[in-house]
Design an enzyme around this catalytic site. Structure first.
Site, PDB file in Angstrom:
ATOM      1  N   THR A 250      -1.395   6.877  -5.589  1.00 44.07           N
ATOM      2  CA  THR A 250      -0.161   7.088  -4.812  1.00 44.07           C
ATOM      3  C   THR A 250       1.095   6.942  -5.686  1.00 44.07           C
ATOM      4  O   THR A 250       1.959   7.817  -5.709  1.00 44.07           O
ATOM      5  CB  THR A 250      -0.110   6.069  -3.651  1.00 44.07           C
ATOM      6  OG1 THR A 250      -1.316   6.180  -2.910  1.00 44.07           O
ATOM      7  CG2 THR A 250       1.074   6.335  -2.732  1.00 44.07           C
ATOM      8  N   ILE A 251       1.202   5.839  -6.391  1.00 44.81           N
ATOM      9  CA  ILE A 251       2.390   5.600  -7.219  1.00 44.81           C
ATOM     10  C   ILE A 251       2.264   6.324  -8.553  1.00 44.81           C
ATOM     11  O   ILE A 251       3.218   6.973  -9.017  1.00 44.81           O
ATOM     12  CB  ILE A 251       2.593   4.077  -7.439  1.00 44.81           C
ATOM     13  CG1 ILE A 251       2.757   3.345  -6.093  1.00 44.81           C
ATOM     14  CG2 ILE A 251       3.792   3.819  -8.346  1.00 44.81           C
ATOM     15  CD1 ILE A 251       3.941   3.753  -5.251  1.00 44.81           C
TER      16      ILE A 251
ATOM     17  N   GLY B 102       2.238  -4.917  -6.857  1.00 41.88           N
ATOM     18  CA  GLY B 102       1.008  -5.593  -6.450  1.00 41.88           C
ATOM     19  C   GLY B 102       0.602  -6.698  -7.405  1.00 41.88           C
ATOM     20  O   GLY B 102      -0.287  -7.493  -7.097  1.00 41.88           O
TER      21      GLY B 102
ATOM     22  N   CYS C  20       7.900  -2.064  -3.172  1.00 43.46           N
ATOM     23  CA  CYS C  20       8.718  -1.109  -2.399  1.00 43.46           C
ATOM     24  C   CYS C  20       9.683  -1.845  -1.466  1.00 43.46           C
ATOM     25  O   CYS C  20      10.868  -1.482  -1.374  1.00 43.46           O
ATOM     26  CB  CYS C  20       7.822  -0.176  -1.609  1.00 43.46           C
ATOM     27  SG  CYS C  20       6.489  -0.998  -0.718  1.00 43.46           S
ATOM     28  N   ASN C  21       9.211  -2.888  -0.787  1.00 44.00           N
ATOM     29  CA  ASN C  21      10.104  -3.645   0.102  1.00 44.00           C
ATOM     30  C   ASN C  21      11.213  -4.342  -0.689  1.00 44.00           C
ATOM     31  O   ASN C  21      12.382  -4.310  -0.290  1.00 44.00           O
ATOM     32  CB  ASN C  21       9.301  -4.700   0.878  1.00 44.00           C
ATOM     33  CG  ASN C  21       8.632  -4.105   2.100  1.00 44.00           C
ATOM     34  OD1 ASN C  21       9.306  -3.592   2.986  1.00 44.00           O
ATOM     35  ND2 ASN C  21       7.313  -4.160   2.145  1.00 44.00           N
TER      36      ASN C  21
ATOM     37  N   ARG D  85       4.776  -0.869   7.275  1.00 42.65           N
ATOM     38  CA  ARG D  85       3.755   0.120   7.655  1.00 42.65           C
ATOM     39  C   ARG D  85       2.354  -0.488   7.447  1.00 42.65           C
ATOM     40  O   ARG D  85       2.117  -1.236   6.499  1.00 42.65           O
ATOM     41  CB  ARG D  85       3.917   1.414   6.855  1.00 42.65           C
ATOM     42  CG  ARG D  85       3.799   1.276   5.328  1.00 42.65           C
ATOM     43  CD  ARG D  85       2.402   1.535   4.842  1.00 42.65           C
ATOM     44  NE  ARG D  85       2.261   1.459   3.401  1.00 42.65           N
ATOM     45  CZ  ARG D  85       1.915   0.373   2.736  1.00 42.65           C
ATOM     46  NH1 ARG D  85       1.717  -0.759   3.371  1.00 42.65           N
ATOM     47  NH2 ARG D  85       1.749   0.412   1.412  1.00 42.65           N
TER      48      ARG D  85
ATOM     49  N   HIS E 192       8.436 -11.885   0.314  1.00 42.43           N
ATOM     50  CA  HIS E 192       9.434 -10.894  -0.117  1.00 42.43           C
ATOM     51  C   HIS E 192      10.725 -11.533  -0.635  1.00 42.43           C
ATOM     52  O   HIS E 192      11.323 -11.045  -1.597  1.00 42.43           O
ATOM     53  CB  HIS E 192       9.737  -9.927   1.038  1.00 42.43           C
ATOM     54  CG  HIS E 192       8.497  -9.265   1.557  1.00 42.43           C
ATOM     55  ND1 HIS E 192       7.768  -9.770   2.614  1.00 42.43           N
ATOM     56  CD2 HIS E 192       7.838  -8.168   1.136  1.00 42.43           C
ATOM     57  CE1 HIS E 192       6.711  -8.996   2.839  1.00 42.43           C
ATOM     58  NE2 HIS E 192       6.732  -8.025   1.963  1.00 42.43           N
TER      59      HIS E 192
ATOM     60  N   HIS F  59       8.551   1.658   5.897  1.00 45.10           N
ATOM     61  CA  HIS F  59       8.871   0.291   6.322  1.00 45.10           C
ATOM     62  C   HIS F  59      10.262   0.323   6.973  1.00 45.10           C
ATOM     63  O   HIS F  59      11.077   1.220   6.708  1.00 45.10           O
ATOM     64  CB  HIS F  59       8.994  -0.655   5.132  1.00 45.10           C
ATOM     65  CG  HIS F  59       7.770  -0.790   4.288  1.00 45.10           C
ATOM     66  ND1 HIS F  59       6.553  -1.183   4.760  1.00 45.10           N
ATOM     67  CD2 HIS F  59       7.606  -0.627   2.944  1.00 45.10           C
ATOM     68  CE1 HIS F  59       5.678  -1.260   3.762  1.00 45.10           C
ATOM     69  NE2 HIS F  59       6.291  -0.919   2.648  1.00 45.10           N
TER      70      HIS F  59
HETATM   71  P1  NAD Z   1      -3.772   3.677  -5.141  1.00 47.66           P
HETATM   72  O1  NAD Z   1      -5.038   3.061  -4.692  1.00 47.66           O
HETATM   73  O2  NAD Z   1      -3.195   4.805  -4.370  1.00 47.66           O
HETATM   74  O3  NAD Z   1      -3.947   4.196  -6.644  1.00 47.66           O
HETATM   75  C1  NAD Z   1      -4.544   3.425  -7.637  1.00 47.66           C
HETATM   76  C2  NAD Z   1      -5.199   4.313  -8.686  1.00 47.66           C
HETATM   77  O4  NAD Z   1      -5.832   3.485  -9.665  1.00 47.66           O
HETATM   78  C3  NAD Z   1      -6.275   5.227  -8.132  1.00 47.66           C
HETATM   79  O5  NAD Z   1      -6.176   6.477  -8.779  1.00 47.66           O
HETATM   80  C4  NAD Z   1      -7.583   4.546  -8.527  1.00 47.66           C
HETATM   81  O6  NAD Z   1      -8.622   5.475  -8.736  1.00 47.66           O
HETATM   82  C5  NAD Z   1      -7.194   3.898  -9.836  1.00 47.66           C
HETATM   83  N1  NAD Z   1      -7.990   2.713 -10.162  1.00 47.66           N
HETATM   84  C6  NAD Z   1      -8.672   1.897  -9.337  1.00 47.66           C
HETATM   85  N2  NAD Z   1      -9.248   0.902 -10.024  1.00 47.66           N
HETATM   86  C7  NAD Z   1      -8.937   1.109 -11.323  1.00 47.66           C
HETATM   87  C8  NAD Z   1      -9.223   0.422 -12.529  1.00 47.66           C
HETATM   88  N3  NAD Z   1      -9.995  -0.670 -12.536  1.00 47.66           N
HETATM   89  N4  NAD Z   1      -8.683   0.890 -13.688  1.00 47.66           N
HETATM   90  C9  NAD Z   1      -7.902   1.998 -13.692  1.00 47.66           C
HETATM   91  N5  NAD Z   1      -7.596   2.688 -12.569  1.00 47.66           N
HETATM   92  C10 NAD Z   1      -8.103   2.244 -11.410  1.00 47.66           C
HETATM   93  O7  NAD Z   1      -2.738   2.477  -5.285  1.00 47.66           O
HETATM   94  P2  NAD Z   1      -1.154   2.558  -5.164  1.00 47.66           P
HETATM   95  O8  NAD Z   1      -0.774   2.527  -3.724  1.00 47.66           O
HETATM   96  O9  NAD Z   1      -0.634   3.664  -6.019  1.00 47.66           O
HETATM   97  O10 NAD Z   1      -0.746   1.131  -5.742  1.00 47.66           O
HETATM   98  C11 NAD Z   1      -0.634   0.913  -7.140  1.00 47.66           C
HETATM   99  C12 NAD Z   1       0.298  -0.262  -7.371  1.00 47.66           C
HETATM  100  O11 NAD Z   1       1.585   0.073  -6.855  1.00 47.66           O
HETATM  101  C13 NAD Z   1      -0.114  -1.570  -6.671  1.00 47.66           C
HETATM  102  O12 NAD Z   1       0.316  -2.650  -7.465  1.00 47.66           O
HETATM  103  C14 NAD Z   1       0.700  -1.528  -5.384  1.00 47.66           C
HETATM  104  O13 NAD Z   1       0.921  -2.802  -4.841  1.00 47.66           O
HETATM  105  C15 NAD Z   1       1.984  -0.908  -5.895  1.00 47.66           C
HETATM  106  N6  NAD Z   1       2.821  -0.246  -4.875  1.00 47.66           N
HETATM  107  C16 NAD Z   1       2.253   0.516  -3.907  1.00 47.66           C
HETATM  108  C17 NAD Z   1       3.073   1.110  -2.948  1.00 47.66           C
HETATM  109  C18 NAD Z   1       2.518   1.941  -1.817  1.00 47.66           C
HETATM  110  O14 NAD Z   1       3.146   2.045  -0.791  1.00 47.66           O
HETATM  111  N7  NAD Z   1       1.379   2.564  -1.959  1.00 47.66           N
HETATM  112  C19 NAD Z   1       4.460   0.941  -3.015  1.00 47.66           C
HETATM  113  C20 NAD Z   1       5.010   0.221  -4.074  1.00 47.66           C
HETATM  114  C21 NAD Z   1       4.168  -0.398  -4.998  1.00 47.66           C
END
Ligand code: NAD
Length: 338
Positions: A11-12, A110, A140-141, A168, A194, A220
């Site tokens: 996602t990110i 995270g 994000c928050n 969310r 937070h 959110h």
């Molecule tokens: P996600 O699950 O969408 O993506 C994570 C990616 O990492 C996936 O492509 C997965 O295949 C890969 N992955 C999984 N295990 C792995 C490993 N051991 N080594 C390498 N790659 C691996 O997660 P996300 O939502 O993008 O979150 C990533 C970070 O960003 C987290 O720290 C999260 O807290 C933070 N974050 C997420 C959001 C959100 O709303 N989704 C917002 C802000 C920050």
């Protein structure tokens, strides 16, 4: 031109990759995937060199007929900085490897601040991270809170902040998170994490937060009560927020009275993935009573941290010392108007 790798193209990660790719002072030299899914296929189709983050899974990529450039061991040698976008908790483990390899690392919200050592927000503490080796872009928050609290602090001074955050339950693509029919105090204890997270970048801010999870995926929503040192008129606050990059004022009266309508408007903007990188503040909600400022805002959790990651690269690699110049450049290249 600085070389950037993305570890974890989810996602990110996929959003940060696109944001880096449209800058003129940095480029993507590789992204990693663990699983040969549609995101891996899309990375290849976009022209990003794809590396396998778990080399023992190479056979899975062959079976799926997804062309890879190498394993993550090959990518380490190519990057000036690795932006780690793996799921929460994995980044801190990867930090040990980056240290061994002698490369810089950016982590996401995270991860725990204490395990990474420093945290980053473009508006709050860009210059404290010039040249640093490891830093975490706050969640994000927290990014949403800092984007509006920092300019308000600069304008009026803040005595204290109390905020209630409605979060969310899952991202739109997630099928295993919830709730689907409940409002969940999360955490049920006060304060939530937070407020302390904001203090990792706005060091002296007096802030206490409470948080709930609700069955929605789009955004959110935050409700803020801010005691001011030197209360100004609400019009001054409106002018300040209107002039703040990555903040937009929206009006319920104009059909933007909910997160659903704000995201519908974001779709109309026609940006990649319909992302809304800006924090949307409801203009009608801004009010000052007895020296206390009240307002409500909405955060597109999947995308607000993305421009901050680009600025963080510039600060760490000392490409640009002035936060305002980095913010302006990132925004221009990403088409951020707010
Ligand atoms: P996600 O699950 O969408 O993506 C994570 C990616 O990492 C996936 O492509 C997965 O295949 C890969 N992955 C999984 N295990 C792995 C490993 N051991 N080594 C390498 N790659 C691996 O997660 P996300 O939502 O993008 O979150 C990533 C970070 O960003 C987290 O720290 C999260 O807290 C933070 N974050 C997420 C959001 C959100 O709303 N989704 C917002 C802000 C920050």
């Amino acid at each position: 031109m600085k070389n950037v790798g993305i570890n974890g193209y989810g996602t990110i990660g996929k959003r940060v990759a696109d944001a880096v790719a449209c800058q003129d002072d940095m480029q993507i030299v590789g992204v990693t995937k663990r699983t040969p899914d549609f995101e891996a296929q899309m990375a290849v189709e976009k022209g990003f060199p794809l590396y396998i983050s778990a080399p023992e899974r190479e056979g899975l990529f062959e079976e799926a007929d997804i062309k890879v450039t190498g394993t993550i061991d090959d990518l380490y040698n190519k990057v000036d900085v690795m932006v780690d976008c793996t799921p929460g908790g994995i980044g801190a483990k990867n930090k040990v490897i980056y240290e061994e390899k002698g490369i810089k690392g950016i982590f996401q919200g995270g991860e725990k601040h204490e395990q990474i050592g420093k945290s980053f927000n473009s508006f709050a503490n860009y210059q404290d991270n010039l040249g640093t080796d490891f830093v975490r872009v706050v969640s994000c928050n927290t990014t949403g809170l800092c984007r509006t609290l920092q300019p308000i602090d600069d304008l009026c001074g803040i005595k204290k902040v109390r905020a209630v955050m409605v979060r969310r339950g899952a991202d739109p693509g997630q099928i295993k998170s919830g709730p689907i029919n409940a409002i969940v105090p999360n955490p049920p204890t006060v304060p939530s994490h937070h407020g302390p997270d904001v203090q990792t970048v706005m060091y002296d801010l007096n802030i206490i937060t409470m948080a709930l999870l609700v069955p929605t995926t789009l955004m959110h929503q935050h409700n803020l009560m801010v005691e001011l040192e030197n209360p100004s008129g609400v019009d001054d606050v409106i002018d300040t927020l209107e002039a703040t990059p990555r903040v937009i004022l929206v009006e319920a009266e104009k059909g933007l009275g909910s997160t659903a309508e704000i995201m519908e408007c974001a779709r109309d903007l026609g940006r990649p993935r319909s992302d809304l990188f800006e924090i949307a503040v409801w203009k009608e909600s801004l009010n000052i009573k007895d020296g206390e400022l009240f307002y409500m805002q909405a955060i597109h959790q999947e995308s607000d941290v993305v421009p901050e990651n680009v600025d963080c690269i510039r600060a760490m690699l000392e490409i640009e010392e002035d936060p305002a110049k980095s913010i302006e450049k990132t925004n221009k290249n990403m088409g951020i108007i707010g």
